[in-house]
Design a protein around this motif. Structure first.
Motif, PDB file in Angstrom:
ATOM      1  N   VAL A 101      85.337 -68.975 -21.436  1.00  0.00           N
ATOM      2  CA  VAL A 101      83.927 -69.295 -21.654  1.00  0.00           C
ATOM      3  C   VAL A 101      83.628 -70.713 -21.196  1.00  0.00           C
ATOM      4  O   VAL A 101      82.585 -70.975 -20.575  1.00  0.00           O
ATOM      5  N   ILE A 102      84.527 -71.653 -21.498  1.00  0.00           N
ATOM      6  CA  ILE A 102      84.318 -73.047 -21.073  1.00  0.00           C
ATOM      7  C   ILE A 102      84.264 -73.140 -19.557  1.00  0.00           C
ATOM      8  O   ILE A 102      83.413 -73.840 -18.984  1.00  0.00           O
ATOM      9  N   VAL A 103      85.174 -72.424 -18.880  1.00  0.00           N
ATOM     10  CA  VAL A 103      85.156 -72.416 -17.415  1.00  0.00           C
ATOM     11  C   VAL A 103      83.852 -71.813 -16.900  1.00  0.00           C
ATOM     12  O   VAL A 103      83.232 -72.333 -15.956  1.00  0.00           O
ATOM     13  N   HIS A 104      83.409 -70.719 -17.525  1.00  0.00           N
ATOM     14  CA  HIS A 104      82.152 -70.091 -17.126  1.00  0.00           C
ATOM     15  C   HIS A 104      80.967 -71.045 -17.330  1.00  0.00           C
ATOM     16  O   HIS A 104      80.042 -71.092 -16.503  1.00  0.00           O
ATOM     17  N   LEU A 105      80.990 -71.801 -18.428  1.00  0.00           N
ATOM     18  CA  LEU A 105      79.913 -72.762 -18.666  1.00  0.00           C
ATOM     19  C   LEU A 105      79.864 -73.815 -17.564  1.00  0.00           C
ATOM     20  O   LEU A 105      78.783 -74.172 -17.071  1.00  0.00           O
ATOM     21  N   LEU A 106      81.028 -74.323 -17.188  1.00  0.00           N
ATOM     22  CA  LEU A 106      81.076 -75.347 -16.136  1.00  0.00           C
ATOM     23  C   LEU A 106      80.594 -74.780 -14.799  1.00  0.00           C
ATOM     24  O   LEU A 106      79.827 -75.425 -14.080  1.00  0.00           O
ATOM     25  N   ILE A 107      81.029 -73.563 -14.475  1.00  0.00           N
ATOM     26  CA  ILE A 107      80.595 -72.931 -13.226  1.00  0.00           C
ATOM     27  C   ILE A 107      79.087 -72.705 -13.249  1.00  0.00           C
ATOM     28  O   ILE A 107      78.387 -72.971 -12.264  1.00  0.00           O
ATOM     29  N   GLY A 108      78.575 -72.220 -14.376  1.00  0.00           N
ATOM     30  CA  GLY A 108      77.139 -71.994 -14.484  1.00  0.00           C
ATOM     31  C   GLY A 108      76.336 -73.269 -14.326  1.00  0.00           C
ATOM     32  O   GLY A 108      75.287 -73.278 -13.667  1.00  0.00           O
ATOM     33  N   MET A 109      76.807 -74.384 -14.904  1.00  0.00           N
ATOM     34  CA  MET A 109      76.091 -75.647 -14.781  1.00  0.00           C
ATOM     35  C   MET A 109      76.045 -76.120 -13.329  1.00  0.00           C
ATOM     36  O   MET A 109      75.014 -76.606 -12.850  1.00  0.00           O
ATOM     37  N   ILE A 110      77.164 -75.963 -12.638  1.00  0.00           N
ATOM     38  CA  ILE A 110      77.194 -76.355 -11.223  1.00  0.00           C
ATOM     39  C   ILE A 110      76.245 -75.481 -10.408  1.00  0.00           C
ATOM     40  O   ILE A 110      75.487 -75.981  -9.563  1.00  0.00           O
ATOM     41  N   LEU A 111      76.257 -74.175 -10.664  1.00  0.00           N
ATOM     42  CA  LEU A 111      75.345 -73.272  -9.956  1.00  0.00           C
ATOM     43  C   LEU A 111      73.890 -73.612 -10.258  1.00  0.00           C
ATOM     44  O   LEU A 111      73.036 -73.596  -9.363  1.00  0.00           O
ATOM     45  N   GLY A 112      73.590 -73.931 -11.522  1.00  0.00           N
ATOM     46  CA  GLY A 112      72.220 -74.304 -11.882  1.00  0.00           C
ATOM     47  C   GLY A 112      71.756 -75.544 -11.157  1.00  0.00           C
ATOM     48  O   GLY A 112      70.610 -75.613 -10.690  1.00  0.00           O
ATOM     49  N   ALA A 113      72.635 -76.549 -11.045  1.00  0.00           N
ATOM     50  CA  ALA A 113      72.282 -77.767 -10.313  1.00  0.00           C
ATOM     51  C   ALA A 113      72.069 -77.473  -8.833  1.00  0.00           C
ATOM     52  O   ALA A 113      71.135 -78.003  -8.201  1.00  0.00           O
ATOM     53  N   MET A 114      72.916 -76.624  -8.260  1.00  0.00           N
ATOM     54  CA  MET A 114      72.777 -76.267  -6.845  1.00  0.00           C
ATOM     55  C   MET A 114      71.476 -75.518  -6.596  1.00  0.00           C
ATOM     56  O   MET A 114      70.781 -75.762  -5.601  1.00  0.00           O
ATOM     57  N   LEU A 115      71.115 -74.604  -7.500  1.00  0.00           N
ATOM     58  CA  LEU A 115      69.874 -73.855  -7.332  1.00  0.00           C
ATOM     59  C   LEU A 115      68.652 -74.751  -7.505  1.00  0.00           C
ATOM     60  O   LEU A 115      67.649 -74.582  -6.805  1.00  0.00           O
ATOM     61  N   ALA A 116      68.732 -75.720  -8.433  1.00  0.00           N
ATOM     62  CA  ALA A 116      67.630 -76.663  -8.588  1.00  0.00           C
ATOM     63  C   ALA A 116      67.449 -77.501  -7.331  1.00  0.00           C
ATOM     64  O   ALA A 116      66.315 -77.774  -6.905  1.00  0.00           O
ATOM     65  N   LEU A 117      68.558 -77.895  -6.731  1.00  0.00           N
ATOM     66  CA  LEU A 117      68.482 -78.652  -5.480  1.00  0.00           C
ATOM     67  C   LEU A 117      67.914 -77.798  -4.362  1.00  0.00           C
ATOM     68  O   LEU A 117      67.056 -78.245  -3.590  1.00  0.00           O
ATOM     69  N   GLN A 118      68.370 -76.536  -4.268  1.00  0.00           N
ATOM     70  CA  GLN A 118      67.861 -75.632  -3.246  1.00  0.00           C
ATOM     71  C   GLN A 118      66.372 -75.386  -3.433  1.00  0.00           C
ATOM     72  O   GLN A 118      65.609 -75.319  -2.453  1.00  0.00           O
ATOM     73  N   ASN A 119      65.936 -75.280  -4.680  1.00  0.00           N
ATOM     74  CA  ASN A 119      64.524 -75.041  -4.963  1.00  0.00           C
ATOM     75  C   ASN A 119      63.659 -76.230  -4.565  1.00  0.00           C
ATOM     76  O   ASN A 119      62.482 -76.082  -4.248  1.00  0.00           O
ATOM     77  N   ALA A 120      64.250 -77.444  -4.581  1.00  0.00           N
ATOM     78  CA  ALA A 120      63.490 -78.654  -4.231  1.00  0.00           C
ATOM     79  C   ALA A 120      63.371 -78.844  -2.726  1.00  0.00           C
ATOM     80  O   ALA A 120      62.487 -79.566  -2.259  1.00  0.00           O
ATOM     81  N   LEU A 121      64.253 -78.226  -1.963  1.00  0.00           N
ATOM     82  CA  LEU A 121      64.229 -78.386  -0.508  1.00  0.00           C
ATOM     83  C   LEU A 121      63.114 -77.547   0.093  1.00  0.00           C
ATOM     84  O   LEU A 121      62.877 -76.412  -0.311  1.00  0.00           O
ATOM     85  N   ALA A 122      62.427 -78.132   1.053  1.00  0.00           N
ATOM     86  CA  ALA A 122      61.396 -77.380   1.782  1.00  0.00           C
ATOM     87  C   ALA A 122      62.087 -76.311   2.620  1.00  0.00           C
ATOM     88  O   ALA A 122      63.067 -76.577   3.299  1.00  0.00           O
ATOM     89  N   ARG A 123      61.580 -75.091   2.581  1.00  0.00           N
ATOM     90  CA  ARG A 123      62.199 -74.008   3.336  1.00  0.00           C
ATOM     91  C   ARG A 123      61.130 -73.069   3.868  1.00  0.00           C
ATOM     92  O   ARG A 123      60.029 -72.979   3.342  1.00  0.00           O
ATOM     93  N   GLN A 124      61.488 -72.353   4.899  1.00  0.00           N
ATOM     94  CA  GLN A 124      60.591 -71.369   5.491  1.00  0.00           C
ATOM     95  C   GLN A 124      60.596 -70.099   4.644  1.00  0.00           C
ATOM     96  O   GLN A 124      61.588 -69.786   3.979  1.00  0.00           O
TER      97      GLN A 124
END
Length: 339
Positions: A154-177
């Motif tokens: 569960v701890i490993v899953h939490l860490l992976i989820g946090m990293i994925l959430g940060a990556m998705l937030a960054l992707q959402n902030a980038l201008a895209r077509q």
């Protein structure tokens, strides 16, 4: 006449609903709920904090830089909180066995306040309680070992989820077509899920904070003014906040703990505590209705039914997921103008 590329067909929207439903069920079936919750939490926190900072840093590059820094900070803080919690549980003060040593005399004193038909089914003293616990630990050693392995996973899953959430937030902030039609409607489903999670979690944090504030005032200020010092009072305040993050049943759990600890002092203290909690929760009912109603427009009984059904289907994970899934379903139904 063909549909505009920017307007998805009704069939495509239906496919996206079906894919979202399958994905949410698979998350529970594959025990990936910690990944989902931690990812959504980081995504929601970053998106909540980013706009206030972005106003002072104009430009697209500055925007995604702010999101990237916030994502790193949020992931770092949450990781530090997890590591600190694990370290505390392994320390002398946070060791569960040490907590049991402190709790056993409290339970023993509470026996004197309980009815005879209840006391007859309880151990006679703290030594028997300790012996019963040790016997249970020996009988369930294999299950506890599996639980320890699951906790590490569960701890490993939490860490992976946090990293994925940060990556998705960054992707959402980038201008895209604009992407392909299916990609766009699936993005809409994901954004609705993230918004529903933000609404239910932020609302529940407010409710839990209010409940903890009132409970803390009662346990740490009101009772001592009358010469009553409840054992484990600070621990109870912390437990009230943690349990309060779980809608509806969280208050029942924390109130039961307070009542039992109150019994260790006297029956009248337990009754006074229960009376106070009932009065406070009646007053909080209007605040809760305003907070929850303003966020997801749901009644407490609706959330309770959702939690009961999800618990029957998926166990404890269903209880945790129920408010999030319910808020998402309600948001999608409202978006389709069905409710």
């Amino acid at each position: 006449m063909p549909l505009s590329p920017t307007i998805p067909s009704p069939r495509l929207v239906q496919v996206s609903y079906l894919m979202a439903a399958i994905a949410l069920l698979l998350i529970l079936h594959l025990h990936l709920l910690p990944v989902l919750i931690s990812g959504l939490l980081v995504f929601a926190v970053v998106n909540a904090l980013a706009p206030s900072l972005q106003r002072h840093l104009p430009g697209a590059r500055a925007h995604w830089l702010v999101v990237a820094l916030l994502g790193a900070i949020v992931v770092g803080l949450l990781t530090l909180a997890i590591v600190a919690s694990v370290a505390y549980l392994g320390s002398e003060h946070g060791n569960p066995m040490q907590l049991f040593e402190r709790l056993a005399p409290v339970v023993e004193r509470a026996r004197a306040q309980l009815p005879a038909f209840v006391v007859n089914h309880l151990p006679d003293n703290s030594e028997q309680i300790r012996a019963a616990v040790m016997e249970w630990l020996r009988e369930h050693a294999a299950q506890l070992q599996v639980a320890g392995t699951n906790a590490a996973r569960v701890i490993v899953h939490l860490l992976i989820g946090m990293i994925l959430g940060a990556m998705l937030a960054l992707q959402n902030a980038l201008a895209r077509q604009p992407g392909q039609p299916l990609t766009e409607v699936l993005n809409k489903r994901c954004l609705n899920l993230a918004t529903a999670f933000r609404d239910i979690v932020f609302a529940q944090v407010k409710i839990s904070a209010l409940n903890t504030l009132f409970t803390g005032i009662f346990l740490l200020i009101v009772l001592p003014l009358f010469g009553v010092n409840l054992p484990l009072a600070k621990t109870l305040v912390l437990a009230t906040f943690i349990c309060g993050l779980l809608p509806v049943i969280g208050n029942l759990i924390s109130n039961t703990l307070i009542f039992v600890i109150g019994l260790s002092v006297s029956l009248w203290v337990a009754v006074a505590a229960l009376t106070f909690l009932v009065i406070i929760h009646k007053l909080e009912y209007f605040l809760n209705a305003r907070i929850i109603g303003g966020q997801i427009r749901a009644r407490a009984w609706q959330l309770l039914i959702a939690m009961l059904v999800m618990e029957a289907a998926f166990g404890l994970a269903g209880v945790v997921a129920a408010p999030i899934y319910f808020a998402y379903l309600k948001r999608e139904l409202e978006g389709a103008e069905l409710v």
